[in-house]
Design a protein around this motif. Sequence first.
Motif, PDB file in Angstrom:
ATOM      1  N   ARG A 390      -4.140   5.574  -2.927  1.00 48.88           N
ATOM      2  CA  ARG A 390      -3.898   6.003  -1.545  1.00 48.88           C
ATOM      3  C   ARG A 390      -5.204   6.637  -0.995  1.00 48.88           C
ATOM      4  NH1 ARG A 390       1.214   5.027  -0.420  1.00 48.88           N
ATOM      5  NH2 ARG A 390       0.989   6.298   1.443  1.00 48.88           N
ATOM      6  N   PRO A 391      -6.291   5.941  -0.736  1.00 50.77           N
ATOM      7  CA  PRO A 391      -7.614   6.576  -0.342  1.00 50.77           C
ATOM      8  C   PRO A 391      -7.326   7.040   1.026  1.00 50.77           C
ATOM      9  CG  PRO A 391      -7.929   4.056  -0.242  1.00 50.77           C
ATOM     10  CD  PRO A 391      -6.578   4.534  -0.795  1.00 50.77           C
ATOM     11  N   GLU A 392      -8.197   8.040   1.555  1.00 50.83           N
ATOM     12  CA  GLU A 392      -8.153   8.815   2.844  1.00 50.83           C
ATOM     13  C   GLU A 392      -8.754   7.814   3.719  1.00 50.83           C
ATOM     14  OE1 GLU A 392      -9.408  12.857   5.318  1.00 50.83           O
ATOM     15  OE2 GLU A 392     -10.011  12.359   3.031  1.00 50.83           O
ATOM     16  N   GLN A 393      -9.890   7.229   3.174  1.00 54.03           N
ATOM     17  CA  GLN A 393     -10.668   5.962   4.095  1.00 54.03           C
ATOM     18  C   GLN A 393     -11.386   4.930   3.167  1.00 54.03           C
ATOM     19  OE1 GLN A 393     -13.161   9.217   5.589  1.00 54.03           O
ATOM     20  NE2 GLN A 393     -14.866   7.772   5.353  1.00 54.03           N
ATOM     21  N   SER A 394     -10.839   3.777   3.456  1.00 53.96           N
ATOM     22  CA  SER A 394     -11.418   2.460   2.610  1.00 53.96           C
ATOM     23  C   SER A 394     -11.313   1.511   3.462  1.00 53.96           C
ATOM     24  CB  SER A 394     -10.615   2.582   1.146  1.00 53.96           C
ATOM     25  OG  SER A 394     -10.871   1.268   0.560  1.00 53.96           O
ATOM     26  N   LEU A 395     -12.341   0.487   3.558  1.00 48.49           N
ATOM     27  CA  LEU A 395     -11.878  -0.722   4.059  1.00 48.49           C
ATOM     28  C   LEU A 395     -10.986  -1.659   3.451  1.00 48.49           C
ATOM     29  CD1 LEU A 395     -13.341  -2.510   6.470  1.00 48.49           C
ATOM     30  CD2 LEU A 395     -15.042  -3.573   4.932  1.00 48.49           C
ATOM     31  N   TYR A 396     -10.780  -1.463   2.268  1.00 44.57           N
ATOM     32  CA  TYR A 396      -9.837  -2.316   1.597  1.00 44.57           C
ATOM     33  C   TYR A 396      -8.602  -1.482   0.851  1.00 44.57           C
ATOM     34  CZ  TYR A 396     -14.070  -5.098   1.300  1.00 44.57           C
ATOM     35  OH  TYR A 396     -15.211  -5.797   1.628  1.00 44.57           O
ATOM     36  N   LEU A 397      -7.403  -2.232   0.756  1.00 42.84           N
ATOM     37  CA  LEU A 397      -6.079  -1.724   0.145  1.00 42.84           C
ATOM     38  C   LEU A 397      -5.846  -2.734  -0.785  1.00 42.84           C
ATOM     39  CD1 LEU A 397      -4.029   0.055   2.841  1.00 42.84           C
ATOM     40  CD2 LEU A 397      -5.497   1.179   1.062  1.00 42.84           C
ATOM     41  N   TRP A 398      -5.373  -2.284  -1.818  1.00 39.74           N
ATOM     42  CA  TRP A 398      -5.065  -3.220  -2.987  1.00 39.74           C
ATOM     43  C   TRP A 398      -3.259  -3.260  -3.158  1.00 39.74           C
ATOM     44  CZ3 TRP A 398      -7.238  -7.269  -4.962  1.00 39.74           C
ATOM     45  CH2 TRP A 398      -6.891  -7.672  -6.382  1.00 39.74           C
ATOM     46  N   ALA A 399      -2.715  -4.164  -2.655  1.00 36.50           N
ATOM     47  CA  ALA A 399      -1.307  -3.975  -2.708  1.00 36.50           C
ATOM     48  C   ALA A 399      -0.627  -5.350  -3.224  1.00 36.50           C
ATOM     49  CB  ALA A 399      -0.942  -3.880  -1.349  1.00 36.50           C
ATOM     50  N   ARG A 400       0.698  -4.994  -3.674  1.00 38.70           N
ATOM     51  CA  ARG A 400       1.544  -6.070  -4.049  1.00 38.70           C
ATOM     52  C   ARG A 400       2.998  -6.071  -3.394  1.00 38.70           C
ATOM     53  NH1 ARG A 400       3.003  -5.496 -10.469  1.00 38.70           N
ATOM     54  NH2 ARG A 400       4.349  -7.087  -9.790  1.00 38.70           N
ATOM     55  N   PHE A 401       3.532  -7.131  -3.233  1.00 39.88           N
ATOM     56  CA  PHE A 401       4.881  -7.122  -2.349  1.00 39.88           C
ATOM     57  C   PHE A 401       6.008  -7.452  -3.423  1.00 39.88           C
ATOM     58  CE2 PHE A 401       1.229  -8.169   0.230  1.00 39.88           C
ATOM     59  CZ  PHE A 401       1.610  -7.196   1.322  1.00 39.88           C
ATOM     60  N   ALA A 402       7.215  -6.854  -3.150  1.00 41.77           N
ATOM     61  CA  ALA A 402       8.370  -7.120  -3.757  1.00 41.77           C
ATOM     62  C   ALA A 402       8.600  -8.678  -3.912  1.00 41.77           C
ATOM     63  CB  ALA A 402       9.579  -6.480  -3.108  1.00 41.77           C
ATOM     64  N   HIS A 403       9.145  -9.150  -5.374  1.00 40.95           N
ATOM     65  CA  HIS A 403       9.678 -10.339  -5.598  1.00 40.95           C
ATOM     66  C   HIS A 403       8.406 -11.363  -5.545  1.00 40.95           C
ATOM     67  CE1 HIS A 403      13.355  -8.509  -5.041  1.00 40.95           C
ATOM     68  NE2 HIS A 403      13.225  -8.489  -3.760  1.00 40.95           N
ATOM     69  N   ILE A 404       7.129 -10.865  -5.295  1.00 38.68           N
ATOM     70  CA  ILE A 404       5.805 -11.791  -5.613  1.00 38.68           C
ATOM     71  C   ILE A 404       5.126 -11.389  -6.897  1.00 38.68           C
ATOM     72  CG2 ILE A 404       3.600 -12.475  -4.439  1.00 38.68           C
ATOM     73  CD1 ILE A 404       6.190 -13.021  -2.736  1.00 38.68           C
ATOM     74  N   GLU A 405       5.256 -12.434  -7.722  1.00 40.10           N
ATOM     75  CA  GLU A 405       4.604 -12.428  -8.930  1.00 40.10           C
ATOM     76  C   GLU A 405       3.216 -13.147  -8.835  1.00 40.10           C
ATOM     77  OE1 GLU A 405       5.745 -10.692 -11.488  1.00 40.10           O
ATOM     78  OE2 GLU A 405       7.464 -10.244 -10.309  1.00 40.10           O
ATOM     79  N   ASP A 406       3.142 -14.044  -7.973  1.00 39.30           N
ATOM     80  CA  ASP A 406       1.791 -14.633  -7.928  1.00 39.30           C
ATOM     81  C   ASP A 406       1.296 -14.780  -6.663  1.00 39.30           C
ATOM     82  OD1 ASP A 406      -0.473 -16.496  -8.041  1.00 39.30           O
ATOM     83  OD2 ASP A 406       0.526 -17.966  -9.202  1.00 39.30           O
ATOM     84  N   ALA A 407       0.077 -13.859  -6.262  1.00 40.43           N
ATOM     85  CA  ALA A 407      -0.341 -13.872  -4.791  1.00 40.43           C
ATOM     86  C   ALA A 407      -0.792 -15.066  -4.421  1.00 40.43           C
ATOM     87  CB  ALA A 407      -1.382 -12.810  -4.696  1.00 40.43           C
TER      88      ALA A 407
END
Length: 456
Positions: A390-407
Amino acid sequence: MARLTLAQQLTASLSAQIVDGTYRIGDRLPSLRECMRLLGHSKNTVITAYESLASQGLVEARHGQGFFVKQGTPNHSEPEEPLPYARAMDTIWLMRQQFVREPGHSPLGEGFPPVEWLMDLRLDKFTRQIMRTGVTTLFRYGNRLGNAGLRQHLAQKLATYAIAVTPRQIVTTLGANHALDLIIRRFIAQGDAVLVEDPGYYPLFGKLQLQGARMLSVPRLPDGPDMEVLEQHLRVHQPKLFFIQSVGHNPTGSDISPSKAHRLVQLAQQHDFILVDDDALADFKPASAIKVSALDQLKRSLYVGSFSKSVSAALRVGFIAGSKDIIDELGDLKMLLHTSSSEFCERIVDVILMEGHFLRHLIRLQERLKEATATGLSMLDEIGAEVFCRPEQSLYLWARFAHIEDARELTKNLLPKGFMIAPGHIFSPEQSRVNPWTRLNVAYLNDPILKAVLRS
C-alpha cells in the motif's frame, strides 16, 4: 550454422511456448492478422510457421476458427538450440502488445502516466528556446558522454538524492532501456549468472536472454528482495550483477526498506557483484526515498535514470551514473554502437532542468499520483481485491482478484469489455507459470464501469 528464416524463428518460438505450457491444449493461437500486426511479419511468414507447427503435430487448423494447440510433440527427436533472437521472442511479442494502444480501450496496464499529466511542460516552448541559442551545434554529433550542460544538471539532481557525483561520472543514454543494454553488453557474457527480481521489469529479461545470460530469480517482497533467497544464490553462484529497483518498483509499486538496502550494499561488497539501481520512476517519488546507490555512493553500484515517464518518452533521454572508470568504458561502448546520443533532445532536457518550472511540474505530478494512488487503493478495497503493498504514491499497484488463479484469463475477459491490463506472468523470468497477479496503472483505476466489471 545457417541463419534461420523468419518463419523458422517464429516456429521455434511458438513451439517452445507450446512445450513449456504458455499455450495449453485447446488454446487458440493468435489469428494470422494479430500475429502479423504484433510481430511485423508478412502473411506468408505466419502461414508457413503455423503450417510447420501443424506438420509437427503441435497444432491443428479448424476451418473458419484458426489454429489450436492439440496433444502431441514435435516430430523431430531433439530441437536445435534457438537463436538468441528466438529466446527473446516472448518478451518482444509482449512488448509489442504493451506498446500498441487499442482505440476505445482503457490502458489499465500501460506503463506511462496519462499525457495530460505531462502537457504542462510545454515542450514546444523549450524547443524554440534552444533553436535561438547555439543552433550550429545541432548539426553535429554530440560528446560521447553526452551534453556537458545536461550532465552538470544531472549531477545536481543526483545530489538531491544524496548521491555525490561529478559530470565525468555520468553518461547519457537513449532512455533507461538503452542504459540497461549498455550495462549488459559491458558486463555479461553468455552463460554468466545474473540476479533479477521476480516479478520485475520484463524488457530486462528479454535483453538478458538475448545476451545468453543465466537469470537467477530473487522474489520481490513488499519491503524489497527476499534476502534469504538472494544469499542462497550468492553462496552457490557467482553473479556479476543484480538488477534492482529501490523505489517505485515496476510492477509492484513497492519501496525497499532501509535495513534491506544496507544489507544489499554489504553483500555486494562481500560477494563482489554490482548493484544496478534502475530508478526510472525517481521523479514520481520524494527525493528522500532511500536508494541503494546512495548508500553505496556508486562504489559497487550503477544508477540508471530516465525522463521518459516524467517528461516525454519521445525525447529518449536517460543516463547512467557510476565510477569514472566504468563510465569511461560505457561512454566508449555507446560511441561504438551509436556514435552519440541526441544533442537536440539532451539540450531540451537541459533547458527544462534549468527552469524552476520543472520543480513545479514534479510537485503537481506527485500530487496527482498521490491522489490517484489513494483512489485506486480505495476502489480495490471496495471490490475485495488483494493488493501486494500500500504505497502512498506509486504509478503502479500490484493486485489480485477473488476467484482468479490465472490473470491471463482475466485479461481475456476484460478485453472485450474495453479494458487492457498487464497480466502477472509477463513480469516473471518464467513466463509460463500461472500467475494470479496483475499490474494496474493508478491513473486509470477511477472508473465506475471498471469497478462494476471487476466486482462481477
